[in-house]
Design an enzyme around this catalytic site. Structure first.
Site, PDB file in Angstrom:
ATOM      1  CG  HIS A  49      -1.834   1.178   1.416  1.00  0.00           C
ATOM      2  ND1 HIS A  49      -3.315   1.019   0.577  1.00  0.00           N
ATOM      3  CD2 HIS A  49      -1.760   2.470   1.742  1.00  0.00           C
ATOM      4  CE1 HIS A  49      -3.814   2.116   0.862  1.00  0.00           C
ATOM      5  NE2 HIS A  49      -2.926   3.012   1.510  1.00  0.00           N
ATOM      6  CB  CYS A  50       2.198   3.395  -2.878  1.00  0.00           C
ATOM      7  SG  CYS A  50       3.128   4.738  -2.945  1.00  0.00           S
ATOM      8  N   PRO A  51       1.794   4.845   0.595  1.00  0.00           N
ATOM      9  CG  PRO A  51       3.522   5.546   1.930  1.00  0.00           C
ATOM     10  CD  PRO A  51       3.171   4.485   0.932  1.00  0.00           C
ATOM     11  N   GLY A  56      -1.558   6.741  -1.976  1.00  0.00           N
ATOM     12  CA  GLY A  56      -2.896   6.500  -1.194  1.00  0.00           C
ATOM     13  C   GLY A  56      -3.757   5.392  -1.643  1.00  0.00           C
TER      14      GLY A  56
END
Length: 373
Positions: A233-235, A238
């Site tokens: 999950h790429c911050p 998002g």
């Protein structure tokens, strides 16, 4: 008797006198004033925090209202006004995703990282165009340099939109099969095993989605979905990076790396030329041209980050692993059953046919129906 009394007095331990005194009235008054000042500061800070929270909430509500208005107008414009009165699958979906255009676009639940990434790219392009690309004395014509930077910016933003608005591979939930029947059909156990290319792989049961997750899948706690071939999950985007948007993520990283390398080289050339002209050193450069120096440092940091990310994912593509599998060291004690050689792995990751979404969020459902698998 005098001797006895004197000896008794000499044997008794001496008691130290301790002064017990109350603080002066002035000190009490000063402490009271300090406490009142601290209390007033805390109240002011709380009021400021409440005001900021209210402002953010109002901005979010206005943004949601504007987005809803644009969606409705778009649907009416293209003859899809009947969609407004229908119940769609995305409206009852139990995950945390945010949907646009009535389920046609699937985004992550937290847009802060995506907004920060978009603003950084657009702002760097604007600074480059205003302070570097339109100056005289460039090695090429300024219009050509600006056009190339604009093309690279558009490519980066398009890939960012594709990776952030595409269904990453959300797996449908199963609310119809009771847990007792599922356990009874497998000998009373909620564990399954599958053989893939001669390697035994365990299938884990998800208590939230009520399903046995396929191999290489994982439940994202942020999006609250089981995602097929989950990478991470790429911050900064998002959104989950998984089966259906992984190639868009790779193209975004490569295009963004090329974009910042282009900006860095021209910014570095411009700084060298200005240093030779003004002759005041780095301090004079910082005072006279802070925007160029800031763009140089930002693009340098972005190159290091994106370059490391590109190298790491190039290795993952070559060995056919996901970030989740690599960090958990899933194939330390066993062979990777999905590794089919470098060329086949690259073809699978970048050039294979994009699988359709397993959940049709735009599909019309009955109002009282639950989401089915």
């Amino acid at each position: 008797m005098d001797l006895i009394s004197s000896q008794e007095n000499e044997g008794d331990p001496e008691m130290e006198s301790i002064a017990l005194s109350s603080p002066p009235i002035q000190e009490l008054a000063a402490n009271g004033l300090n406490n009142d000042c601290k209390g007033n500061k805390l109240q002011q800070q709380n009021k400021i925090n409440v005001k900021l929270t209210n402002i953010l909430v109002s901005i979010k509500e206005k943004f949601t209202a504007i987005t809803k208005l644009i969606e409705d107008q778009w649907l009416k414009r293209y003859g899809l006004a009947s969609d407004l009165d229908r119940t769609r699958a995305y409206q009852v979906w139990a995950g945390n995703n945010v949907f646009f255009f009535h389920g046609r676009l699937v985004c992550g639940p937290d847009p802060k990282g995506l907004l920060l990434t978009t603003v950084s790219i657009v702002l760097s392009c604007w600074i480059f165009a205003m302070y570097i690309g339109n100056e005289d004395g460039l090695p090429l014509h300024s219009s050509l340099i600006l056009t190339l930077s604009l093309v690279l910016t558009i490519i980066v933003l398009v890939n960012l939109f594709l990776v952030s608005a595409t269904d990453p591979g959300i797996i449908p939930r199963d609310y119809q099969t009771p847990l007792e029947e599922m356990g009874a059909s497998h000998g009373g156990s909620r564990r399954r095993k599958a053989m893939i290319n001669g390697v035994e792989v365990k299938l884990k049961y998800c208590r939230v989605c009520k399903i046995y997750r396929p191999p290489r899948s994982c439940h994202c706690a942020i999006c609250n979905n089981c995602v097929e071939k989950f990478d991470h999950h790429c911050p900064w985007i998002g959104h989950c990076i998984a089966l259906r948007n992984y190639r868009f993520f790779l193209t975004f990283v490569i295009s963004a790396l090329s974009y910042f390398v282009y900006i860095f080289l021209l910014s570095f050339w411009r700084i060298q030329k200005r240093l030779s002209q003004i002759g005041t050193g780095l301090l004079g450069m910082l005072l006279n041209y802070p925007e160029t120096l800031a763009l140089l440092l930002f693009s340098f940091a972005a190159i290091w980050f994106l370059g490391g990310l590109a190298i790491f994912h190039a290795y993952l593509v070559a060995v056919n692993q996901t970030t989740c599998e690599n960090t958990r060291q899933c194939y330390v004690r066993s062979r990777n059953p999905f590794d089919r050689g470098i060329l086949c792995n690259i073809k699978e990751a970048l050039f294979s046919e994009l699988q359709p979404s397993r959940v049709d969020f735009h599909a019309e459902i009955t109002p009282n129906a639950q989401m089915e698998g």
